[in-house]
Design a protein around this motif. Structure first.
Motif, short mmCIF file in Angstrom:
data_model
loop_
_atom_site.label_atom_id
_atom_site.label_comp_id
_atom_site.label_asym_id
_atom_site.label_seq_id
_atom_site.Cartn_x
_atom_site.Cartn_y
_atom_site.Cartn_z
N THR A 46 59.58 33.82 38.07
CA THR A 46 60.15 34.30 36.80
C THR A 46 61.51 34.94 37.08
O THR A 46 62.47 34.73 36.34
CB THR A 46 59.22 35.32 36.14
OG1 THR A 46 57.94 34.71 35.88
CG2 THR A 46 59.80 35.81 34.82
N GLY A 47 61.57 35.71 38.18
CA GLY A 47 62.84 36.31 38.58
C GLY A 47 63.88 35.27 38.93
O GLY A 47 65.06 35.40 38.57
N VAL A 48 63.47 34.21 39.64
CA VAL A 48 64.38 33.12 39.98
C VAL A 48 64.97 32.50 38.72
O VAL A 48 66.17 32.26 38.62
CB VAL A 48 63.65 32.04 40.82
CG1 VAL A 48 64.47 30.76 40.89
CG2 VAL A 48 63.37 32.56 42.23
N PHE A 49 64.10 32.25 37.73
CA PHE A 49 64.57 31.64 36.49
C PHE A 49 65.50 32.58 35.73
O PHE A 49 66.53 32.15 35.19
CB PHE A 49 63.38 31.25 35.61
CG PHE A 49 63.77 30.62 34.30
CD1 PHE A 49 64.32 29.34 34.28
CD2 PHE A 49 63.61 31.30 33.11
CE1 PHE A 49 64.70 28.76 33.07
CE2 PHE A 49 63.99 30.71 31.91
CZ PHE A 49 64.53 29.43 31.89
N VAL A 50 65.16 33.86 35.70
CA VAL A 50 66.01 34.84 35.01
C VAL A 50 67.40 34.87 35.64
O VAL A 50 68.42 34.81 34.93
CB VAL A 50 65.37 36.24 35.05
CG1 VAL A 50 66.37 37.31 34.61
CG2 VAL A 50 64.14 36.29 34.16
N ALA A 55 73.05 33.52 35.66
CA ALA A 55 74.17 32.83 36.32
C ALA A 55 74.79 31.81 35.37
O ALA A 55 76.01 31.64 35.33
CB ALA A 55 73.69 32.15 37.60
N ALA A 56 73.93 31.10 34.61
CA ALA A 56 74.43 30.11 33.66
C ALA A 56 75.31 30.75 32.60
O ALA A 56 76.27 30.14 32.13
CB ALA A 56 73.26 29.38 33.01
N CYS A 57 74.99 31.96 32.24
CA CYS A 57 75.77 32.68 31.23
C CYS A 57 77.02 33.33 31.83
O CYS A 57 77.83 33.92 31.12
CB CYS A 57 74.92 33.75 30.56
SG CYS A 57 73.53 33.08 29.60
N LEU A 120 60.63 42.56 42.80
CA LEU A 120 61.27 42.35 44.09
C LEU A 120 62.42 41.35 43.96
O LEU A 120 63.48 41.52 44.57
CB LEU A 120 60.24 41.85 45.11
CG LEU A 120 60.71 41.84 46.56
CD1 LEU A 120 60.97 43.27 47.03
CD2 LEU A 120 59.67 41.19 47.46
N ASN A 121 62.23 40.31 43.16
CA ASN A 121 63.28 39.32 42.99
C ASN A 121 64.44 39.85 42.17
O ASN A 121 65.61 39.67 42.53
CB ASN A 121 62.71 38.05 42.34
CG ASN A 121 63.66 36.88 42.40
OD1 ASN A 121 64.62 36.81 41.64
ND2 ASN A 121 63.41 35.97 43.31
N LEU A 122 64.13 40.53 41.07
CA LEU A 122 65.19 41.04 40.19
C LEU A 122 66.00 42.15 40.84
O LEU A 122 67.15 42.38 40.47
CB LEU A 122 64.60 41.53 38.87
CG LEU A 122 64.00 40.47 37.96
CD1 LEU A 122 63.48 41.11 36.67
CD2 LEU A 122 65.03 39.39 37.63
N PRO A 147 73.27 24.28 29.38
CA PRO A 147 71.95 23.64 29.41
C PRO A 147 71.60 23.06 30.79
O PRO A 147 70.44 23.13 31.22
CB PRO A 147 72.07 22.52 28.37
CG PRO A 147 73.20 22.90 27.49
CD PRO A 147 74.15 23.65 28.37
N ALA A 148 72.61 22.51 31.49
CA ALA A 148 72.35 21.92 32.80
C ALA A 148 71.91 22.99 33.79
O ALA A 148 70.96 22.79 34.56
CB ALA A 148 73.60 21.20 33.31
N MET A 149 72.57 24.13 33.80
CA MET A 149 72.22 25.19 34.74
C MET A 149 70.87 25.80 34.41
O MET A 149 70.10 26.15 35.31
CB MET A 149 73.32 26.26 34.79
CG MET A 149 74.53 25.83 35.59
SD MET A 149 75.70 27.18 35.90
CE MET A 149 74.76 28.29 36.92
N VAL A 150 70.57 25.97 33.13
CA VAL A 150 69.25 26.49 32.74
C VAL A 150 68.16 25.51 33.17
O VAL A 150 67.11 25.91 33.69
CB VAL A 150 69.20 26.74 31.22
CG1 VAL A 150 67.77 27.06 30.78
CG2 VAL A 150 70.13 27.87 30.83
N GLY A 151 68.41 24.21 32.98
CA GLY A 151 67.44 23.21 33.42
C GLY A 151 67.24 23.22 34.92
O GLY A 151 66.11 23.11 35.41
N LEU A 152 68.34 23.36 35.68
CA LEU A 152 68.24 23.43 37.13
C LEU A 152 67.49 24.68 37.58
O LEU A 152 66.69 24.64 38.52
CB LEU A 152 69.63 23.41 37.76
CG LEU A 152 70.38 22.07 37.71
CD1 LEU A 152 71.82 22.25 38.19
CD2 LEU A 152 69.67 21.02 38.56
N ALA A 153 67.73 25.79 36.88
CA ALA A 153 67.02 27.04 37.21
C ALA A 153 65.52 26.88 36.99
O ALA A 153 64.71 27.34 37.80
CB ALA A 153 67.57 28.19 36.37
#
Length: 206
Positions: A46-50, A55-57, A120-122, A147-153
């Motif tokens: 979840t932290g990785v995706f956040v 980063a995408a923003c 720990l991740n955040l 959208p591409a970076m969110v999809g990659l995340a």
């Protein structure tokens, strides 16, 4: 596009295989139960995706550019690591285990496992800066950036769920050996010591 995707998954594998605080925490929680280990994995991812979305923003660029912001995150991350490490060493010293816990305590511990992986991740500034430098490299030419970076995340997080899930599975398969009080206590001591060392290193690095 398929070549880019394969390259991205290969990079994800290299990132996941590099030992770090998350790996140590996942293995430590897996010593208690597969459920605790897997929930720690879910929290971490979840932290990785956040961080990927941030980063995408473009917000992690501020963290990378501001020494003060990075230092604040670094100190917070070091404190989190030290708290986890000291708590693990204390529990190992007291010989605490999870086998005799009641349902309510197990449920709270499950939430604590997820929260621990997420926190720990955040709290790791390196994860934020890495997401900023890692994901843009694999955005296909001409594709919408956000959208591409969110999809990659999302793909990165799902891949690591599978990868770290193998750690949880392996520790579960070794349950007969690892369940012995002496072995578990020793592993808890090693895990706690590693987390403390990582926290100290993060605190003193420039």
């Amino acid at each position: 596009m398929p070549t880019t995707l394969l390259a991205f998954l290969g990079a994800c594998l290299l990132v996941a295989a590099a030992p770090g605080p998350s790996t140590v925490l996942i293995i430590k929680e897996s010593l208690h139960s597969r459920r605790a280990g897997f929930l720690t994995v879910l929290g971490n991812e979840t932290g990785v995706f956040v961080w990927g979305v941030v980063a995408a923003c473009g917000l992690t660029a501020l963290l990378a550019a501001s020494q003060l912001a990075y230092d604040v995150m670094r100190v917070v991350g070091a404190v989190v690591l030290l708290v986890f490490g000291v708590r693990t060493l204390w529990n190992a010293r007291k010989g605490q285990g999870g086998e005799a816990l009641g349902p309510a305590v197990r449920e709270r511990s499950a939430w604590a496992s997820y929260r621990g992986g997420l926190l720990l991740n955040l709290a790791n500034p390196k994860a934020a800066v890495f997401a900023l430098s890692f994901l843009p490299q694999f955005v296909p030419s001409g594709a919408p950036h956000l959208p591409a970076m969110v999809g990659l995340a999302a793909l990165w997080a799902v891949f690591e769920v599978g990868y770290y899930g193998l750690y949880v599975w392996f520790v579960g398969r070794m349950k007969a050996v690892l369940a012995r009080a002496g072995v578990r206590r020793r592993l808890e001591q090693v895990s706690g010591g590693v987390l403390v060392l990582l926290g100290v290193r993060l605190a003193v690095e420039g």
